[in-house]
Design a protein around this motif. Structure first.
Motif, PDB file in Angstrom:
ATOM      1  N   ALA A  85     -84.451 -49.419 -13.315  1.00  0.00           N
ATOM      2  CA  ALA A  85     -83.392 -49.858 -14.219  1.00  0.00           C
ATOM      3  C   ALA A  85     -82.215 -48.884 -14.148  1.00  0.00           C
ATOM      4  O   ALA A  85     -82.357 -47.738 -13.736  1.00  0.00           O
ATOM      5  N   ARG A  86     -81.077 -49.368 -14.593  1.00  0.00           N
ATOM      6  CA  ARG A  86     -79.907 -48.504 -14.747  1.00  0.00           C
ATOM      7  C   ARG A  86     -79.800 -48.068 -16.208  1.00  0.00           C
ATOM      8  O   ARG A  86     -79.817 -48.902 -17.107  1.00  0.00           O
ATOM      9  N   LYS A  87     -79.705 -46.775 -16.399  1.00  0.00           N
ATOM     10  CA  LYS A  87     -79.509 -46.205 -17.738  1.00  0.00           C
ATOM     11  C   LYS A  87     -78.064 -45.723 -17.787  1.00  0.00           C
ATOM     12  O   LYS A  87     -77.693 -44.757 -17.122  1.00  0.00           O
ATOM     13  N   ASN A  88     -77.245 -46.397 -18.562  1.00  0.00           N
ATOM     14  CA  ASN A  88     -75.808 -46.161 -18.521  1.00  0.00           C
ATOM     15  C   ASN A  88     -75.366 -45.128 -19.556  1.00  0.00           C
ATOM     16  O   ASN A  88     -75.582 -45.296 -20.757  1.00  0.00           O
ATOM     17  N   ASP A 278     -77.666 -47.786 -26.849  1.00  0.00           N
ATOM     18  CA  ASP A 278     -76.509 -47.068 -26.323  1.00  0.00           C
ATOM     19  C   ASP A 278     -76.555 -46.972 -24.804  1.00  0.00           C
ATOM     20  O   ASP A 278     -75.519 -46.854 -24.143  1.00  0.00           O
ATOM     21  N   TYR A 279     -77.757 -46.977 -24.246  1.00  0.00           N
ATOM     22  CA  TYR A 279     -77.910 -46.800 -22.802  1.00  0.00           C
ATOM     23  C   TYR A 279     -77.744 -48.096 -22.022  1.00  0.00           C
ATOM     24  O   TYR A 279     -77.631 -48.069 -20.798  1.00  0.00           O
ATOM     25  N   ARG A 280     -77.787 -49.247 -22.704  1.00  0.00           N
ATOM     26  CA  ARG A 280     -77.584 -50.549 -22.070  1.00  0.00           C
ATOM     27  C   ARG A 280     -78.418 -50.685 -20.788  1.00  0.00           C
ATOM     28  O   ARG A 280     -77.910 -50.945 -19.692  1.00  0.00           O
ATOM     29  N   TYR A 281     -79.730 -50.504 -20.925  1.00  0.00           N
ATOM     30  CA  TYR A 281     -80.628 -50.650 -19.768  1.00  0.00           C
ATOM     31  C   TYR A 281     -80.543 -52.063 -19.189  1.00  0.00           C
ATOM     32  O   TYR A 281     -80.509 -53.044 -19.938  1.00  0.00           O
TER      33      TYR A 281
END
Length: 487
Positions: A85-88, A278-281
């Motif tokens: 996953a992308r952790k933004n 907040d990280y919008r995974y």
């Protein structure tokens, strides 16, 4: 200011740890950039690790193997279908503006790490939530004489595993024991060097306090930037007391991220705590699902080394060693394996332990050597131990003379040296008795004192016999013959 124990006893401290272990792969998690430590800044980088448009990641298989190994060591379940996953989030040292990690499908689920905290007699299983893989960020360097912050991207993309506990730790001592055990595990597995001072093992601590009769946890605070296991212990102690003091004053705990100042032993606010949203995974679109099948799992399982807890059990139950010896011997994998090999060649396990913990470790420390560089093989060291057990040489001669001759002459065995240097003990009464008779004749006054009650003079007589025999007289036989003669 410390909280009084009576007030401290009203509260339960709740701790969860997040431990990042930098994996000992030669290249990064998604590209071929080197992971070597200590290179000049921004020399181990590429368009992939810097997140340039159009670049695509390729997963490092060795990193997956290492993650699975840690999962086996911690009794986890291994996930078959893994999704990255992308952790933004944005930091200057995160060049892509997101971190590739695992969110919904971590490589390892559940599991436990067994610890024995200071002062405790029983082991405690610390439950894990998960172990997942992710890439590291770069490193910000704050210069003392400037307002500038420098950024080194060499570390960006280095493979990590994150070991996340459940909130089941209840003291700084338990956290200390947990980190010590995790460091030992990654070193035994040879997947991470465990050096916190170099940043290859890092820990964040989530800490809260609640009244002992409370049903719900208190608001948690995350503490970062602790570069040693001791500092994790100090930070938890300080933060627990700070929170208790606030609650005693009727104030509210702010859920935030705090920094630990090792010089002052205190924490300070960094930022408010991020929430998961907040990280919008979202799933990493550039990586296909990773399928870890049974054949892969079995192959990694076959490569698993003996682990510290298994060796500790063996040393305790089979070799009958006390707990202190076991802790010292299993602290280092190579020493533990050398000792285990040694015990296949001698039955005097306690003597073998004493040699390793005393004479051998002292020599290694003096020469700054690892046990793998030790010039005496387990077979030859066992020969020296057995030589003492058979009464052929004294322990003093073995330690002070033969041992050092064996170091000088790599591969030489103890008995050959003892014979060549005329060090074999004399156990024949026919040889020792004349020396005893001569000593007692010359020390007639001391003999009278001995017979009048000064039994402590026996040591003098033994010493004289040993001196005149040049250390070759068997001390046990000498004692027996002296007592018989003096009667």
């Amino acid at each position: 200011m410390s909280v009084e124990q009576s007030i401290r006893n009203k509260y339960t401290v709740v701790i969860g740890l997040e431990v990042h272990a930098q994996l000992l792969t030669e290249s990064k998690l998604f590209c071929s950039d080197s992971t070597a430590f200590g290179a000049n800044a921004n020399t181990h980088i590429s368009p992939i690790s810097l997140g340039h448009p159009g670049t695509l990641p390729l997963l490092n298989k060795k990193a997956v193997d290492y993650a699975i190994k840690m999962g086996f060591a911690c009794e986890c379940s291994i996930t078959e279908e893994n999704i990255f996953a992308r952790k933004n989030y944005f930091y200057p040292d995160l060049p892509k503006g997101y971190q590739v990690t695992q969110d919904k499908a971590p490589i390892c689920v559940g599991g436990k790490v067994w610890i024995k905290a200071k002062g405790e007699t029983e082991e405690k299983a610390i439950a894990l939530n998960r172990i997942h893989m992710e890439e590291d960020a770069g490193k910000s360097i704050h210069t003392e004489d400037s307002t500038d912050t420098l950024v080194d991207y060499n570390r960006a993309g280095v493979p990590l595993i994150e070991i996340v506990t459940e909130p089941v730790l209840r003291s700084a001592d338990e956290a200390y024991a947990f980190l010590t055990e995790v460091r030992k595990l990654v070193r035994y597995l040879e997947i991470c060097d465990g050096n916190m001072e170099e940043g290859s093992l890092r820990c964040d601590a989530n800490i809260s306090v609640m009244c002992k009769d409370a049903k719900e946890y208190g608001d948690k605070v995350e503490v970062k930037n602790m570069n040693s296991i001791r500092n994790v212990h100090r930070a938890i102690e300080h933060e627990a007391e700070r929170q208790i003091q606030l609650l005693e004053k009727g104030e509210k705990i702010i859920s935030e991220t705090r920094d630990f100042d090792a010089a002052k032993g205190t924490t300070s606010s960094l930022r408010t705590k991020e929430e998961l949203n907040d990280y919008r995974y979202f799933p990493e679109p550039d990586l296909s699902p990773l399928i870890v099948d049974e054949a892969w799992i079995q192959k990694v399982k076959e490569e698993m080394p003996a682990l510290p807890r298994e060796l500790a059990k063996k040393f305790t139950q089979e070799y009958g060693l006390p707990e202190y010896d076991v802790q010292v011997l299993t602290d280092n994998k190579d020493i533990a394996l050398y000792f285990d090999d040694l015990c296949q060649r001698t039955k005097n396990y306690k003597s073998a332990s004493n040699w390793i913990m005393g004479t051998v470790k002292s020599y290694l420390n003096d020469k700054n050597l690892a046990i793998n560089d030790f010039p005496i093989s387990p077979t030859n060291l066992a020969g020296l131990i057995n030589l003492v057990d058979e009464g052929k040489v004294s322990n003093t001669v073995a330690n002070q003379q033969i041992f050092f001759k064996m170091l000088e002459n790599r591969g030489s065995d103890a008995e050959t040296i003892a014979k060549e240097d005329n060090l074999i003990q004399e156990s024949s009464s026919e040889t020792i008795q004349p020396i005893i008779d001569q000593v007692l004749m010359e020390l007639a006054d001391k003999v009278k004192e001995y017979k009048s009650g000064r039994k402590g003079l026996m040591g003098l007589f033994v010493g004289e016999v040993m001196k005149r025999s040049k250390g070759k007289a068997d001390p046990k036989i000498t004692n027996e013959l002296l007592q018989q003669t003096l009667e």
